[in-house]
Write an enzyme that holds these catalytic residues in place. Structure first.
Site, PDB file in Angstrom:
ATOM      1  CG  ASN A   1      37.088  34.362  40.826  1.00 28.95           C
ATOM      2  OD1 ASN A   1      35.788  34.364  40.850  1.00 28.95           O
ATOM      3  ND2 ASN A   1      37.981  34.531  39.819  1.00 28.95           N
TER       4      ASN A   1
ATOM      5  CG  ASP B   1      43.490  39.400  36.573  1.00 28.30           C
ATOM      6  OD1 ASP B   1      42.897  39.495  35.538  1.00 28.30           O
ATOM      7  OD2 ASP B   1      43.389  40.088  37.522  1.00 28.30           O
TER       8      ASP B   1
ATOM      9  CE  LYS C   1      42.334  45.645  30.166  1.00 30.09           C
ATOM     10  NZ  LYS C   1      41.638  44.877  31.020  1.00 30.09           N
TER      11      LYS C   1
END
Length: 402
Positions: free
Chosen positions: A210, A279, A342
């Site tokens: 990314n 991910d 989370k």
């Protein structure tokens, strides 16, 4: 970062004195009011006029140099008004003078009355540096509370190779920042920061990644260190140098990041997940380069381990977990959901499309989300943003007030 700070720069007789022109300039760019004292031998290598032009302040050389205001005693004023004193390069004789309380020139007489951090960087021939008397004087300075900036190894101007080189100017400035840029409110705390992207290979040549530059995570690690923390920076592949004076752990894949972060976080007080971890990762990694074929091709992906979720599920008593959330829409909804799912204490959310936020830029626009609500911070440098985030973490931990 040094706005409003008064820095006294001491320069002694060493060929490395020429580097102090750039050091002075860098300190001025950080907002410092820089004053300079040179020994007479230092003026053989660099002129006082050069430093006066760069700092816009009178440079003192002789112990009887005066201000226009004759009621001010220069060496007392310079020493006691300084927020930090940096002596670099510091020759063997000045090391010995300071260590033994000898004050026979302007520089040494200004050091004696000082009540601020004094940073001393010895720079000389390797055999002079290794001399037992010089080393004993350096040990004595450490014992008296002076901070020693170790010289580096390399080819010296005298033709020898070894330890004795003056470190780079940027490193010297970083030591000044470490000393006085922030209060040491994180002293005694271990902080783990993740930064940068991960690379997920699908053959020996190619990988998926990314746009993360690592700048936000690196800024967080740097500010945490300046606040006195014991910092570990777990970083994916980036093009910026590792932060000085932290434990750096370089990784590549999301699996590498998971293993390193979970290991380093076991005894951490604060964990900040600023990395942009993939991910998904290729389900199969080819042993050889995948050759181009006619028609389309596809890569099967599988989920990577969720580091932030794991940290939240295994959070130790008193441990603080801060995650980051980069979104392109529904910033508050998505980030608030992440906070809950989370089991984090804080989420720092930013919108990729907002001017001044996002990857590869030196600024950021953060919305701090906690269970008590949210706070949108104004656009600011990533260093200032890091300080704001750490201040809020400490406030939530009940240790400081903003």
């Amino acid at each position: 970062m040094l706005k409003g700070k008064n820095i006294l720069l001491g320069i002694t007789g060493s060929i490395a004195a020429y580097k102090m022109a750039n050091t002075a300039s860098l300190l001025v760019k950080q907002g410092a009011d820089v004053h300079v004292i040179m020994t007479r031998n230092a003026t053989k290598f660099i002129t006082a006029e050069t430093l006066e032009i760069l700092t816009k302040n009178k440079v003192f050389v002789d112990v009887f140099d005066e201000y226009e205001d004759k009621t001010i005693v220069p060496h007392i004023e310079l020493g006691t008004s300084a927020d930090c004193i940096l002596i670099a390069p510091c020759s063997a004789d000045v090391v010995g003078k300071i260590a033994n309380g000898i004050a026979d020139d302007m520089l040494t007489t200004a050091v004696l009355p000082a009540r601020c951090p004094v940073l001393i960087c010895p720079s000389m021939n390797v055999y002079m540096y290794e001399n037992k008397i010089v080393q004993d004087n350096i040990s004595k300075l450490k014992r008296f509370g002076y901070s020693i900036i170790e010289p580096t190894e390399g080819h010296l101007a005298c033709g020898y190779d070894g330890k004795g080189k003056l470190p780079k100017e940027e490193y010297l400035v970083e030591q000044v920042l470490d000393a006085i840029a922030y209060e040491k409110t994180l002293k005694g705390k271990k902080v783990v920061v993740s930064a940068g992207p991960t690379e997920e290979s699908f053959d020996p040549v190619r990988f998926i990644t990314n746009h993360s530059s690592g700048k936000m995570g690196y800024s967080l690690a740097r500010v945490a260190r300046m606040k006195g923390a014991d910092v570990t920076l777990v970083s994916g592949p980036v093009s910026i140098p590792m932060v000085d004076n932290v434990k750096g752990v370089m990784v590549k894949s999301a699996e590498d990041m998971f293993n390193a972060v979970t290991k380093e976080s076991e005894d951490a007080d604060i964990v900040i997940m600023a990395a942009a971890v993939a991910d998904y990762t290729p389900a199969v990694v080819a042993d050889n380069k995948i050759k181009k074929k006619d028609g389309d091709s596809s890569i099967e992906l599988k989920r990577t381990k969720d580091i932030l979720k794991y940290l939240g599920e295994h959070k130790k008593a008193g441990q603080f977990i801060c995650g980051f959330s980069m979104e392109t829409r529904d910033l508050i909804e998505n980030s608030s959901e992440k906070l809950s799912k989370k089991n984090c204490d804080m989420i720092c959310a930013n919108l990729l499309t907002e001017p001044g936020a996002g990857y590869k830029v030196d600024t950021n626009v953060i919305t701090v989300i906690t269970r008590d609500g949210l706070e949108k911070l104004p656009i600011m440098s990533k260093m200032d943003c890091s300080a704001a985030i750490l201040d809020r973490i400490q406030k939530m931990m009940g240790e400081t007030r903003i």
